[in-house]
Design a protein around this motif. Sequence first.
Motif, mmCIF file in Angstrom:
data_model
loop_
_atom_site.group_PDB
_atom_site.id
_atom_site.type_symbol
_atom_site.label_atom_id
_atom_site.label_comp_id
_atom_site.label_asym_id
_atom_site.label_seq_id
_atom_site.Cartn_x
_atom_site.Cartn_y
_atom_site.Cartn_z
ATOM 1 N N ARG A 98 0.799 -1.228 0.000
ATOM 2 C CA ARG A 98 0.000 0.000 0.000
ATOM 3 C C ARG A 98 0.829 1.275 0.000
ATOM 4 O O ARG A 98 0.315 2.351 0.236
ATOM 5 C CB ARG A 98 -0.981 0.003 1.161
ATOM 6 C CG ARG A 98 -0.341 -0.084 2.520
ATOM 7 C CD ARG A 98 -1.400 -0.224 3.617
ATOM 8 N NE ARG A 98 -0.770 -0.109 4.910
ATOM 9 C CZ ARG A 98 -0.949 0.906 5.742
ATOM 10 N NH1 ARG A 98 -1.772 1.878 5.435
ATOM 11 N NH2 ARG A 98 -0.327 0.930 6.896
ATOM 12 N N PHE A 99 2.126 1.133 -0.284
ATOM 13 C CA PHE A 99 3.007 2.301 -0.302
ATOM 14 C C PHE A 99 3.660 2.493 -1.671
ATOM 15 O O PHE A 99 4.783 2.958 -1.774
ATOM 16 C CB PHE A 99 4.064 2.195 0.797
ATOM 17 C CG PHE A 99 3.491 2.351 2.182
ATOM 18 C CD1 PHE A 99 3.465 3.597 2.796
ATOM 19 C CD2 PHE A 99 2.962 1.272 2.861
ATOM 20 C CE1 PHE A 99 2.928 3.754 4.058
ATOM 21 C CE2 PHE A 99 2.423 1.417 4.128
ATOM 22 C CZ PHE A 99 2.401 2.659 4.726
ATOM 23 N N GLY A 100 2.968 2.084 -2.722
ATOM 24 C CA GLY A 100 3.447 2.328 -4.078
ATOM 25 C C GLY A 100 4.247 1.212 -4.708
ATOM 26 O O GLY A 100 4.701 1.344 -5.845
ATOM 27 N N GLY A 101 4.427 0.109 -4.028
ATOM 28 C CA GLY A 101 5.235 -0.984 -4.567
ATOM 29 C C GLY A 101 4.680 -1.584 -5.847
ATOM 30 O O GLY A 101 5.439 -1.976 -6.732
ATOM 31 N N THR A 102 3.358 -1.647 -5.969
ATOM 32 C CA THR A 102 2.776 -2.234 -7.172
ATOM 33 C C THR A 102 2.948 -1.333 -8.391
ATOM 34 O O THR A 102 2.825 -1.810 -9.524
ATOM 35 C CB THR A 102 1.277 -2.543 -6.980
ATOM 36 O OG1 THR A 102 0.598 -1.338 -6.590
ATOM 37 C CG2 THR A 102 1.079 -3.627 -5.939
ATOM 38 N N GLN A 103 3.253 -0.066 -8.183
ATOM 39 C CA GLN A 103 3.513 0.833 -9.302
ATOM 40 C C GLN A 103 5.006 0.998 -9.553
ATOM 41 O O GLN A 103 5.464 0.923 -10.689
ATOM 42 C CB GLN A 103 2.899 2.222 -9.050
ATOM 43 C CG GLN A 103 1.383 2.237 -9.029
ATOM 44 C CD GLN A 103 0.823 1.772 -7.689
ATOM 45 O OE1 GLN A 103 1.313 2.173 -6.646
ATOM 46 N NE2 GLN A 103 -0.180 0.914 -7.719
ATOM 47 N N ARG A 104 5.767 1.232 -8.501
ATOM 48 C CA ARG A 104 7.201 1.524 -8.663
ATOM 49 C C ARG A 104 8.005 0.290 -9.054
ATOM 50 O O ARG A 104 8.935 0.379 -9.855
ATOM 51 C CB ARG A 104 7.760 2.143 -7.388
ATOM 52 C CG ARG A 104 7.243 3.536 -7.146
ATOM 53 C CD ARG A 104 7.901 4.205 -5.936
ATOM 54 N NE ARG A 104 7.322 5.518 -5.759
ATOM 55 C CZ ARG A 104 6.354 5.801 -4.878
ATOM 56 N NH1 ARG A 104 5.884 4.856 -4.079
ATOM 57 N NH2 ARG A 104 5.868 7.019 -4.792
ATOM 58 N N LEU A 105 7.666 -0.862 -8.505
ATOM 59 C CA LEU A 105 8.424 -2.082 -8.809
ATOM 60 C C LEU A 105 8.397 -2.408 -10.300
ATOM 61 O O LEU A 105 9.461 -2.590 -10.901
ATOM 62 C CB LEU A 105 7.913 -3.256 -7.966
ATOM 63 C CG LEU A 105 8.653 -4.573 -8.130
ATOM 64 C CD1 LEU A 105 10.121 -4.440 -7.736
ATOM 65 C CD2 LEU A 105 7.968 -5.661 -7.300
ATOM 66 N N PRO A 106 7.237 -2.440 -10.966
ATOM 67 C CA PRO A 106 7.268 -2.740 -12.402
ATOM 68 C C PRO A 106 7.922 -1.646 -13.241
ATOM 69 O O PRO A 106 8.520 -1.937 -14.275
ATOM 70 C CB PRO A 106 5.798 -2.914 -12.786
ATOM 71 C CG PRO A 106 5.010 -2.358 -11.663
ATOM 72 C CD PRO A 106 5.875 -2.388 -10.446
ATOM 73 N N ARG A 107 7.855 -0.400 -12.788
ATOM 74 C CA ARG A 107 8.515 0.672 -13.536
ATOM 75 C C ARG A 107 10.025 0.507 -13.513
ATOM 76 O O ARG A 107 10.708 0.844 -14.478
ATOM 77 C CB ARG A 107 8.140 2.035 -12.953
ATOM 78 C CG ARG A 107 6.729 2.440 -13.268
ATOM 79 C CD ARG A 107 6.399 3.793 -12.694
ATOM 80 N NE ARG A 107 4.962 4.006 -12.752
ATOM 81 C CZ ARG A 107 4.267 4.636 -11.837
ATOM 82 N NH1 ARG A 107 4.867 5.148 -10.779
ATOM 83 N NH2 ARG A 107 2.972 4.791 -11.965
ATOM 84 N N LEU A 108 10.554 0.011 -12.417
ATOM 85 C CA LEU A 108 12.005 -0.162 -12.289
ATOM 86 C C LEU A 108 12.485 -1.505 -12.839
ATOM 87 O O LEU A 108 13.523 -1.566 -13.480
ATOM 88 C CB LEU A 108 12.428 -0.035 -10.821
ATOM 89 C CG LEU A 108 12.311 1.360 -10.217
ATOM 90 C CD1 LEU A 108 12.504 1.301 -8.710
ATOM 91 C CD2 LEU A 108 13.319 2.289 -10.849
#
Length: 173
Positions: A98-108
């Motif tokens: 709930r702290f952005g991992g589902t968005q930031r992880l695939p971007r990186l």
Amino acid sequence: SHAMARELMDLAETVEDDDAILVLAITGAGSTFCAGFDEDVDPLLVETLALLSKPTVAIINGDATDEGLELALGLDLRTAVGASRLALTQLVRGKLPRFGGTQRLPRLAGAAQALRMLLTGDPVRASDAIRAGLITYLADVRKELDRVARELLTTLASRGPIGMRMAKEAVRK
């Protein structure tokens, strides 16, 4: 904890407002970077740090799991010791990051690596995570991590602060 999260959010405000502060670096105490947050931590914590206009660095001195990895992903650069393990295991407990991992992880790291990490909860060693783009600087041992981090922070401090802010803004947009 809620109190530590509040301190980090206050620190972010101080860093943003104080022109004498050129970069923010966050590391863990002992042999763990961060193993997660208490339930009452404000979900805006990582976003507050991610939105800083000044460079931010995670110095991953040990395992970064769950919200600890989400925290590291919210910072601009990540340097780690090779034996560190990175994992998002929230699904194992029936929860979502709930702290952005589902968005930031695939971007990186790309969708396939992100799905592998999210769906299985299996950890990735920092020595492998550098190839996936999760880690930007790698050290073999803790003593070397201190040197690598110091050199990185010195480099960032030597750059023009306005140029760094503009570069961050351009990358974000």
